[in-house]
Scaffold this active site. Structure first.
Site, PDB file in Angstrom:
ATOM      1  N   ASP A  58       0.716  -1.283  -0.179  1.00  0.00           N
ATOM      2  CA  ASP A  58       0.093  -0.203   0.005  1.00  0.00           C
ATOM      3  C   ASP A  58       0.864   1.417  -0.038  1.00  0.00           C
ATOM      4  O   ASP A  58       0.666   2.340  -0.831  1.00  0.00           O
ATOM      5  CB  ASP A  58      -0.814   0.062   1.063  1.00  0.00           C
ATOM      6  CG  ASP A  58      -2.024   1.114   1.376  1.00  0.00           C
ATOM      7  OD1 ASP A  58      -1.532   2.297   1.642  1.00  0.00           O
ATOM      8  OD2 ASP A  58      -3.005   0.917   0.942  1.00  0.00           O
ATOM      9  N   TRP A 104      -5.779   1.323  -0.162  1.00  0.00           N
ATOM     10  CA  TRP A 104      -5.244   0.659  -1.575  1.00  0.00           C
ATOM     11  C   TRP A 104      -5.740  -0.689  -1.328  1.00  0.00           C
ATOM     12  O   TRP A 104      -6.162  -1.563  -2.122  1.00  0.00           O
ATOM     13  CB  TRP A 104      -4.225   1.012  -2.148  1.00  0.00           C
ATOM     14  CG  TRP A 104      -3.980   2.562  -2.370  1.00  0.00           C
ATOM     15  CD1 TRP A 104      -2.780   3.272  -2.187  1.00  0.00           C
ATOM     16  CD2 TRP A 104      -4.867   3.321  -3.330  1.00  0.00           C
ATOM     17  NE1 TRP A 104      -3.155   4.794  -2.510  1.00  0.00           N
ATOM     18  CE2 TRP A 104      -4.337   4.718  -3.250  1.00  0.00           C
ATOM     19  CE3 TRP A 104      -6.107   3.366  -3.712  1.00  0.00           C
ATOM     20  CZ2 TRP A 104      -5.004   5.722  -3.919  1.00  0.00           C
ATOM     21  CZ3 TRP A 104      -6.518   4.233  -4.625  1.00  0.00           C
ATOM     22  CH2 TRP A 104      -6.326   5.515  -4.629  1.00  0.00           C
ATOM     23  N   ASP A 105      -4.987  -1.236  -0.129  1.00  0.00           N
ATOM     24  CA  ASP A 105      -5.053  -2.575   0.381  1.00  0.00           C
ATOM     25  C   ASP A 105      -6.640  -2.985   0.432  1.00  0.00           C
ATOM     26  O   ASP A 105      -7.022  -3.896   0.035  1.00  0.00           O
ATOM     27  CB  ASP A 105      -4.274  -2.844   1.567  1.00  0.00           C
ATOM     28  CG  ASP A 105      -2.940  -3.335   1.321  1.00  0.00           C
ATOM     29  OD1 ASP A 105      -2.662  -3.743   0.356  1.00  0.00           O
ATOM     30  OD2 ASP A 105      -2.304  -3.303   2.221  1.00  0.00           O
ATOM     31  N   LEU A 106      -7.406  -2.120   1.063  1.00  0.00           N
ATOM     32  CA  LEU A 106      -8.758  -2.268   1.680  1.00  0.00           C
ATOM     33  C   LEU A 106      -9.721  -2.284   0.332  1.00  0.00           C
ATOM     34  O   LEU A 106     -10.408  -3.164   0.243  1.00  0.00           O
ATOM     35  CB  LEU A 106      -9.271  -1.261   2.603  1.00  0.00           C
ATOM     36  CG  LEU A 106      -8.568  -1.411   3.798  1.00  0.00           C
ATOM     37  CD1 LEU A 106      -8.812   0.047   4.767  1.00  0.00           C
ATOM     38  CD2 LEU A 106      -9.137  -2.304   4.699  1.00  0.00           C
ATOM     39  N   GLY A 149      -8.882  -5.305  -1.445  1.00  0.00           N
ATOM     40  CA  GLY A 149      -9.500  -6.508  -1.054  1.00  0.00           C
ATOM     41  C   GLY A 149     -10.860  -6.581  -1.300  1.00  0.00           C
ATOM     42  O   GLY A 149     -11.664  -7.926  -1.553  1.00  0.00           O
TER      43      GLY A 149
END
Lengths: 466, 466
Positions: B212, B241-243, B246
């Site tokens: 991220d 960005w990770d979230l 996901g």
């Protein structure tokens, strides 16, 4: 496949994508080039309204820039449209609901965005293109059909309800951020469509109004963001809660559609922006930690909480982000910066174990101080040359205009330049996912109300034949 | 239903939820209370592995805190499990892939997280609970089954592949962030399971590693974040960005499952974190604007770009976020701050039209200067008392510990306190969505490897019977 530790992240102006100048990017469209050509719009898949063949909507699809092989024949891979047959009515504005509709549309659903006459409050939202048209609105609504209805009138409200309940087995889906409107009540719609999928994004959990920026202020996150010595709150520039709510709403539509396919039952799903923030900050430990300790995590600057990562200033005034999450990345960072011996001495003297990321975090100040001279003595190019051969996770901090310039000359990927009415050459996207190595052709952004006539004619045809 | 313009956002310590002290919150569990009680774990829905009845996994489910009515009878609403029957194998660490698996599990899928022996690099990620157990890992893996396999050995790799291909019609789903492993290649798995759904989250679009924080540095967003007079980049504290990756990955699983149900075909889906950032910044107009203008949007502080919103300092040193997106909100803000006449005079003198949000943004400095004395003369309580009756969108900036304290005394909503092994009283969540007014009971967070034996026994039983 790109191999770790080789040729990573070199800054080469004009390179494609987010990481400048990388080599070995896997092209998404082997042997193809992106061309803006005129051709018939692809059918958006199984779009039958109440069992009637769907008339071609009046749209500018013949101007769609599409991806074609160099010889102009059909695309190598058929466009991936996993949601073909799904029909969604979207009634909302700004980011959350429109981005949910966009994700569904990009995966092949037919999405009809309904706006009040003249548009919702987001219709002229900045940034604007040369002719004053909103880049923001165009980006969030690309490929949707746009219908204007007089939602203040009983007739307009009835037409909206009819549209929501239409669409055959894949229809009966409403995505909205309107709450507490009697004429849009779940039970009213469900009378005509018992298997209705109604996904309602609200601001607050009590149904009251809130937006990303007030939710973020209320969540506590703004006081954990920004410079380490900062005392005031810092909002994130990205409307992350809106975007996450949108993505959760798109997911909720598909979960409900699966449930409906298995059981015949509809779903009423509520997704408050407030609960997106609260549940996310709980899942990631921010709020449980605050509950356990009774204190609020202070802002970390550009450092990472609980592990080792920081922005390092370079000799030329730029900065590079470095991250070492794993033991291998950490050892590589020590090696590349020539700090192996100093770190070992510190470990002994401080009775620490830097193979534990928590201890790297605890001792980050001294560790960063030890490494800073290496970075401060190097330009971005020199630092990149050294880091490229390492296992360290790193990237230069870039400016939006640099990234945009790189993408404008890009040959493939998730974002590319296309000629578009009102904008000229414009950066466009069909979302982050590729399926079986393929992305669907790019549809154009609608003009407000462009499909009103065609969609209402469809409804009338379905009504007269039923 | 909560009515706009009344009793909104009053600060009352001990109130529930994100917005302190609100009244009229619609309780999610009418007539129920959340109790941490011992009872049998609910079946996680249709969990048949290769047609075999699923043995009860060895888990601490009898300690699950669940939601029960006050009289201890069964929950009023049956738990909503729209994804019952879906079986997902998750092989990944940190946020993106685990949060994708979590969203699927919260909607009723069976999710089996596989880790190498000893755990992935995220197993001890901060924040930690009292006994050193990771709150972060527990939050991201709650309700999943945890299986440890020796992934360095051929036998462990084969067991993983067998597990991925198992699960009957709802199985054959892999979520991973591992790239370029020959033993996990798509075509190798697809030999045994032609209808495989393989969702691969990579860092960079070329398959190379990124996280991220390096993606955010490379995206250009960090230079558009933080104080207006700031010169350096500011990372967002949230791994947005990770979230988002996901959430897109969870969506991709369901889109592919729908495609499989309709056509029998599997899908290989790639989701690079880099492309999540690039496509999002394109959709919202950040990168198209930079491309059109050749310049990078500067940081806005806590102001909103292109419309009217800012953090206003108050007399007691706290700040309040105010936002006026619509004409009604704007007029209400002028009225409540007593600046109607000044704004009208400025409109005439500047030849501006403040009913246009773009012009409010353009003239924000003078408009904010005109309003600031009103805020600076009031405490948080006084400002809240005045804003409560208005149409302005607003919230005090709160600290994480305040929010956590409020939630700890909360009676309902997306986050609530529960007793949990190793953490004591802990804030927990089952995600932001409620379905048909109901949320599923809360499962416990697994211990690493807790379900290894049971899941391998299931595989063996299925093997011997086939």
């Amino acid at each position: 496949m790109y191999r770790q530790g080789s040729r990573r992240g070199e800054h080469r102006p004009g390179g494609a994508g987010l990481f400048p100048g990388r080599i070995g990017r896997v092209p998404l469209f082997d042997g193809t080039a992106r061309l803006a050509v005129r051709r018939q719009a692809p059918q958006q898949g199984g779009d039958i309204l109440r069992g009637q063949p769907r008339p071609q909507a009046k749209c500018r699809a013949e101007e769609d820039p599409v991806t074609l092989p160099d010889d102009g024949s059909a695309p190598v891979n058929p466009p991936a449209r996993p949601l073909a047959g799904l029909q969604v009515v979207e009634l909302g504005s700004f980011v959350a609901v429109p981005s949910a509709g966009l994700a569904l549309r990009q995966a092949g659903a037919r999405v009809i965005r309904v706006d009040p006459v003249g548009g919702a409050p987001d219709v002229r939202r900045w940034p604007l293109g040369r002719d004053g048209r909103s880049l923001y609105w165009a980006g969030l609504n690309r490929g949707k059909e746009s219908v204007e209805l007089d939602l203040a009138s009983a007739a307009g409200q009835a037409a909206l309800r009819e549209l929501v309940c239409a669409g055959g087995a894949g229809g009966g889906i409403l995505l909205t951020n309107l709450a507490a409107k009697a004429w849009l009540a779940d039970d009213l719609l469900r009378r005509d469509r018992p298997d209705l999928i109604y996904v309602q994004v609200t601001g607050r959990a009590d149904g009251g109004p809130a937006v990303d920026y007030t939710v973020n202020a209320a969540s506590g996150l703004a006081y954990a963001t920004g410079p380490e010595d900062g005392t005031g709150p810092v909002n994130q520039a990205l409307p992350a809660w809106d975007l996450l709510a949108g993505c959760h709403a798109a997911f909720a539509v598909l979960a409900a559609a699966r449930h409906r396919a298995a059981t015949g039952a509809g779903t009423f799903c509520r997704l408050p922006l407030e609960d997106v923030a609260l549940s996310t900050l709980t899942t990631l430990g921010y709020l449980p930690e605050a509950q356990l300790t009774g204190t609020s995590r202070p802002p970390q600057g550009n450092q990472l909480y609980g592990t080792f990562g920081a922005a390092m200033p370079l000799a030329d005034g730029s900065q590079v982000m470095i991250v070492a999450l794993t033991g291998r990345q950490w050892r590589s960072l020590l090696a590349v910066t020539g700090t192996v011996a100093v770190a070992a001495a510190l470990e002994t003297a401080l009775e620490a174990d830097f193979s534990d990321e928590g201890q790297r975090y605890r001792h980050r100040k001294v560790l960063l101080a030890v490494m800073q001279p290496w970075f401060a003595a190097r330009t971005a190019a020199e630092a990149a040359a050294a880091l490229r051969g390492s296992h360290v996770l790193w990237s230069p901090f870039r400016h939006l205009a640099e990234v945009a310039a790189d993408l404008t000359s890009a040959a493939g990927g998730a974002v590319w330049p296309a000629e578009e009415d009102g904008f000229g050459l414009n950066l466009v996207t069909e979302g982050p996912a590729s399926r079986d190595g393929s992305r669907p052709p790019l549809p154009s952004a609608p003009r407000l109300g462009e499909h009103t006539e065609a969609v209402l004619a469809e409804l009338a045809a379905a009504r007269s034949s039923s």
